[in-house]
Design a protein around this motif. Structure first.
Motif, PDB file in Angstrom:
ATOM      1  N   TYR A  81      -0.050  -3.439 -11.272  1.00 23.29           N
ATOM      2  CA  TYR A  81       0.593  -2.486 -12.194  1.00 23.29           C
ATOM      3  C   TYR A  81       1.309  -3.228 -13.324  1.00 23.29           C
ATOM      4  CZ  TYR A  81       3.600   1.346 -13.777  1.00 23.29           C
ATOM      5  OH  TYR A  81       4.248   2.280 -14.535  1.00 23.29           O
ATOM      6  N   GLU A 128       4.777   2.383  -9.181  1.00 16.91           N
ATOM      7  CA  GLU A 128       5.599   2.915 -10.282  1.00 16.91           C
ATOM      8  C   GLU A 128       7.048   3.128  -9.869  1.00 16.91           C
ATOM      9  OE1 GLU A 128       3.754   5.972 -12.641  1.00 16.91           O
ATOM     10  OE2 GLU A 128       1.764   5.236 -12.080  1.00 16.91           O
ATOM     11  N   LYS A 129       7.295   3.007  -8.553  1.00 23.84           N
ATOM     12  CA  LYS A 129       8.669   3.002  -8.082  1.00 23.84           C
ATOM     13  C   LYS A 129       9.232   1.583  -8.104  1.00 23.84           C
ATOM     14  CE  LYS A 129      10.606   5.283  -4.286  1.00 23.84           C
ATOM     15  NZ  LYS A 129      10.530   5.820  -2.925  1.00 23.84           N
ATOM     16  N   ASP A 175       4.798   3.187  -3.816  1.00 20.17           N
ATOM     17  CA  ASP A 175       4.213   3.385  -5.138  1.00 20.17           C
ATOM     18  C   ASP A 175       4.638   2.282  -6.110  1.00 20.17           C
ATOM     19  OD1 ASP A 175       3.262   4.350  -7.483  1.00 20.17           O
ATOM     20  OD2 ASP A 175       4.347   6.269  -7.404  1.00 20.17           O
ATOM     21  N   LYS A 234       0.822  -1.197   0.000  1.00 20.21           N
ATOM     22  CA  LYS A 234       0.000   0.000   0.000  1.00 20.21           C
ATOM     23  C   LYS A 234       0.865   1.259   0.000  1.00 20.21           C
ATOM     24  CE  LYS A 234      -3.283  -0.890   2.981  1.00 20.21           C
ATOM     25  NZ  LYS A 234      -3.799  -0.772   4.351  1.00 20.21           N
ATOM     26  N   GLU A 235       1.957   1.212   0.742  1.00 24.56           N
ATOM     27  CA  GLU A 235       2.733   2.434   0.966  1.00 24.56           C
ATOM     28  C   GLU A 235       3.742   2.776  -0.135  1.00 24.56           C
ATOM     29  OE1 GLU A 235       2.522   2.977   5.802  1.00 24.56           O
ATOM     30  OE2 GLU A 235       4.465   2.641   4.881  1.00 24.56           O
TER      31      GLU A 235
END
Lengths: 636, 317
Positions: free
Chosen positions: A563, A509-510, A507, A504-505
């Protein structure tokens, strides 16, 4: 005439100064503002076996990858000529020692018989006698290569007459002959040469004087007789200062910046250079004042490395250990203890060619599955992989933050390609760096280390006012042993739910980064050091009308499943290609496990040498033409 | 305020077999800790696996119950990162001298200021009585199917050879004597080792209370002087004497301090020489960022520290 980039290969026996050559050249080039990426290939050997440096120099960017053929092959010995003559592109320059003209292939004792046979066969097919002069003549007569024949002994004689160095030192100057020849061909000016040499020999005035003379002496000769065919364009890079570092150095620097205070290790290639580097800065002195101190502890084995790091972490120190595959194999039980007991711990893992001792000084990416599943039982862990030197810097600091924030082991996955390759890069952006130590408490009354307070319980350290217990057994809130079935569920859940929290924490995309866009004709999927070659190959193919994208996987646990699924899902399945340095295409297994999407096309390489642009673009074309699996093999 | 021995007892029920030697060791620890008035929050007991591995749970000080054989390196990490802590290791004979023997040897070379207590009962208790590294060849304890075919390691001699600067032996049933050894071991600056003989009432029917009662004698009673005073020659003399004494086993078994040398630097001293800040500010005590989470090393400090790796580009004229 000038060029935007040059690719060079310098070879010679291990221990003969090749590294010095690379350092001088890199410093000189960086001084002129050029970007450099240089891979070091070497045997597990101290003196005598063939090693080489393969570099790309660019006036436009920090190079991300390497490619063949090269424009210059610089040979310190005849083994280099025989081994690399086909790495030289048409019209490229071969620099060699003409006093070795009579050396035959069969007389080279240091060359592996397998390779000797292969080259013998090759030369037979080419109709070339297996002798240096014949091979050189062949290259010259077909117009394949320009030959820079330098009589090393007579150059050294001239030099000796002038400077009278100690006899024992004379041979050490051979590397400067190569530096000189390359500087001549690239037209690197005297000031830059002096800069590079001075940095290498730091204040040893005599050595600097000698080497500057020798480099310029040879460079001038080359300019006069060959011109400077690869004179580099003026650099268009905007960096005014550059770090010249290997991957090991970058990670060490990051750990120091990120507040590491205890690192334990046991010597192993290619990880120990990092610990050595940190130890050199153990006093953290700035202008004579100490701003901290780092304990770097060489243990009796990797088991002690990980367990002593865990011990140090329990006291509140920011800790890490660094190792490679065989060392991590020994650490596995300790890893489980750390995961179970919720101990912040970073393991910096430099992959090399496995299994077993494998290819100890060569690269690989065959330990992904191992790092994800190592140790018995289930516990949360973070596995984070870096794709290049710059990523490695920021990731090394993030790894320590994650470890403390989430109270768990973080495996920072790197590889030998990165560890041992030199690069010029900008100074990191400090606005992107922060330190997060997680939830720490000091008070002592009725402290419960594993208080049911969500997945993360406030952490008191050994030595604070609190008294606490740790155990590898299943435990209650205090850290005492319990085997109660209902309690077991609560404590088990508390641990495992960290993965959901992290998911959850952080991202997605990171954790996975898309280079290119969804309209591309094909998608490469890779991780680690594949990043550079994947992006460069895509760019190369784009100029040939084929539009590609690259999905760079960075965090494998917890995996950014939806993702990644959405990205892969938007490409036709026959247009998605795994690119990895292992046999199984291991990241593909992880993608399948987490997303249900099976990627069945792959380009893999497991020779221990990096993937090169020239071979990857051929591989991509083959896959797009219908092949399912391409195994790459370029490189000596 | 002086804490009584009972204060060091945790509220966890002790689940060793009735009559186990571990009770005597733990009782001696309570009393030693009390006499030394150790702060429970500044004391750490580190153990391995097996019956002795449970020891920390029964003590009301910090406890770290680790992996089989690895108590020593855990303890070493704790001590090096926070040298103000009193660190005591409890391990069995299989743990410290079998699976963990590499660590047992390595810690002696470093002379880290910790105490190691060996629970020596000749068997692997919690796995039901297999022969441990201290069980002599030819001995048949009741859970073995045939006499032991491996030789025993000599813990005292191994500790001496490895460089321990305090080497002693106690007996779990002589709690007062053992308590005094533990106090001396904790007070000793450097790596201290106490080989504690103990019965395993369930699996070792050879080395029983009766067996030891008849054999054990106190070195001190016979005027043994373990302390190295001064010269290197003296060290060798004392080491050789202790080594010879360690071979005594049979009708008479010596207990007490075999060897003590206070003239060897501790690892913490050695680290302080390398890193001057270490003593005042060891790894666990250092502040590594400001309140906003910014690193102590900013761009300018980075440039200073790593100046040898930074190349400043030639200025175009």
């Amino acid at each position: 005439m000038s060029v935007k980039e040059a690719n060079i290969l310098l070879g010679g026996p291990q221990g003969a100064g090749l590294e010095t050559t690379a350092q001088i050249l890199t410093s000189s080039l960086a001084y002129l503002g050029y970007g450099v990426l240089a891979d070091r290939e070497y045997y597990s050997n101290i003196k005598g076996r063939h090693s080489y440096i393969h570099a790309r120099i660019s006036a436009e960017m920090i190079p991300l990858s390497l490619s063949y053929p090269v424009e210059i092959v610089g040979a310190m010995d005849s083994e280099t000529i025989f081994t690399h003559f086909e790495d030289l592109g048409d019209g490229g320059y071969l620099i060699y020692d003409s006093s070795t003209d009579n050396r035959t292939l069969s007389s080279i004792a240091s060359m592996e018989p397998i390779l000797k046979n292969r080259i013998t066969e090759r030369l037979k097919r080419l109709g070339v006698e297996a002798k240096v002069s014949s091979l050189v003549d062949y290259l010259a007569s077909n117009g394949r290569a320009e030959i820079v024949a330098l009589d090393f002994p007579s150059i050294l004689d001239t030099f000796k007459k002038r400077f009278e160095p100690e006899p024992i030192q004379a041979s050490r100057y051979v590397s400067s002959i190569l530096v000189g020849a390359v500087c001549g061909l690239l037209d690197i000016d005297e000031e830059a040469v002096k800069y590079g040499v001075s940095r290498r020999f730091m204040k040893k005035e005599k050595l600097i004087e000698h080497n500057v003379f020798l480099v310029n002496y040879v460079a001038d000769y080359i300019r006069e007789n060959y011109g400077s065919p690869y004179k580099l364009d003026n650099s268009r890079l905007s960096l005014n200062e550059m770090l010249t570092v290997m991957g090991n150095d970058v990670v060490a620097m990051a750990k120091i910046v990120g507040g590491l205070r205890y690192q334990s290790y046991y010597p192993i290639t290619p990880a120990s250079d990092e610990s050595f580097f940190i130890e050199a800065f153990e006093r953290l002195e700035v202008d004579g004042d100490s701003i901290g101190g780092i304990v770097v502890f060489q243990t009796e084995d990797e088991i002690a490395a990980i367990t002593s790091a865990i011990g140090a972490s329990l006291t509140g120190a920011r800790v890490a250990t660094a190792t490679s595959g065989p060392g991590f194999s020994l650490m596995v039980e300790g890893l489980g203890w750390a995961g179970h007991s919720e101990v912040p711990l970073v393991i910096t893992y430099y992959q090399r060619g496995g299994p077993s001792t494998g290819l100890p000084t060569r690269g690989g990416q065959s330990d992904l599955l191992f790092t994800l599943f190592a140790s018995h039982g289930e516990f949360p862990r973070i596995v984070l992989a870096s794709g290049d030197h710059i990523e490695a810097f920021y990731d090394a600091i993030e790894a320590m933050n994650y470890a403390e924030r989430y109270q768990l082991p973080v495996i920072h996955l790197l590889d030998k390609f990165l560890a041992n390759s030199f690069i010029t890069m900008g100074i990191p952006d400090f606005s992107k760096i922060y330190i997060d130590r997680g939830m720490i408490v000091e008070d002592g009354e009725d402290y419960r280390r594993y208080e049911f307070n969500g997945p993360i319980s406030p952490r008191a350290n050994l030595g604070s006012k609190a008294v606490m217990w740790y155990t590898g057994d299943e435990h209650d809130e205090y850290g005492h042993i319990t085997e109660d079935p209902e309690y077991r569920i609560k404590m088990y859940n508390k641990r495992m739910e960290k993965l959901d929290l992290i998911d959850k924490e952080i991202d997605p995309e990171k954790r996975a980064v898309l280079y290119g866009d969804f309209s591309a004709d094909y998608l490469l999927v890779g991780w680690g050091f594949v990043k550079g070659v994947a992006i460069d190959s895509i760019n190369k193919l784009r100029s040939q009308g084929l539009n590609g994208a690259y999905l760079h996987l960075k965090m494998f646990s917890p995996f950014p499943s939806s993702y990644v699924k959405s990205i892969i899902g938007s490409f036709d399945s026959d247009r998605v290609i795994l690119v990895e340095h292992n046999y199984l295409a291991q990241a593909g297994k992880i993608v399948a496990m987490n997303t249900g999407t099976i990627i069945d096309r792959m380009i893999v390489k497991y020779t221990g040498r990096p993937i090169y642009v020239n071979e990857l673009i051929i591989g991509i074309r083959k896959i797009l033409e219908g092949e399912m699996r391409v195994v790459l093999s370029y490189g000596a | 305020m002086v804490l009584k021995p009972s204060h060091y007892k945790s509220n966890v029920w002790i689940d060793w077999c009735p009559g186990c030697g571990d009770f005597g060791i733990t009782a001696a620890m309570y009393r030693a800790f009390s006499e030394l008035n150790l702060d429970p929050a500044k004391t750490v007991v580190v153990s391995g696996i097996g019956c002795s591995g449970k020891t920390p749970h029964f003590l009301n000080v910090n406890g770290v119950h680790t992996l089989h054989g690895r108590a020593i390196p855990f303890a070493v990490g704790i001590k090096l990162a926070n040298p103000e802590l009193t660190v005591v290791v409890n391990g069995g004979d299989g743990d410290l001298l079998g699976i963990g023997s590499g660590h047992f040897v390595a810690v002696g070379r470093r002379n880290i200021d910790i105490l190691i207590i060996l629970h020596n009962n000749g068997v692997y208790g919690l796995t039901k009585g297999q022969a441990s590294p201290t069980l002599s060849k030819g001995v048949l304890t009741k859970s073995l199917s045939k006499p032991n075919i491996q030789d025993a390691v000599n813990p005292i001699a191994l500790a001496l050879a490895s460089g321990y600067t305090f080497v002693a032996r106690g007996y779990s049933m002589l709690a007062e004597h053992l308590k005094n050894l533990i106090i001396a071991g904790i007070e000793h600056r450097g790596t201290a080792f106490i080989d504690v003989l103990q019965p395993c009432v369930t699996y070792n029917d050879i080395h029983t209370v009766e067996f030891y009662r008849k054999r054990v004698y106190n070195l001190e009673d016979e005027g043994w002087s373990p302390d190295v005073k001064g010269e290197e020659q003296e060290t060798n003399k004392k080491l050789l004497a202790a080594w010879e004494k360690s071979l005594e086993w049979g009708d008479r078994i010596p207990i007490g301090i075999f060897y003590r040398n206070t003239g060897i630097s501790t690892f913490e001293d050695r680290l302080s020489e390398e890193i001057p800040i270490y003593k005042i500010s060891p790894p666990s005590k250092q502040i590594i960022s400001d309140e906003k989470g910014r690193t102590l090393i900013d761009r300018e400090i980075f440039r200073k520290i790593f100046r040898d790796y930074i190349i400043i580009r030639k200025q175009e004229r």
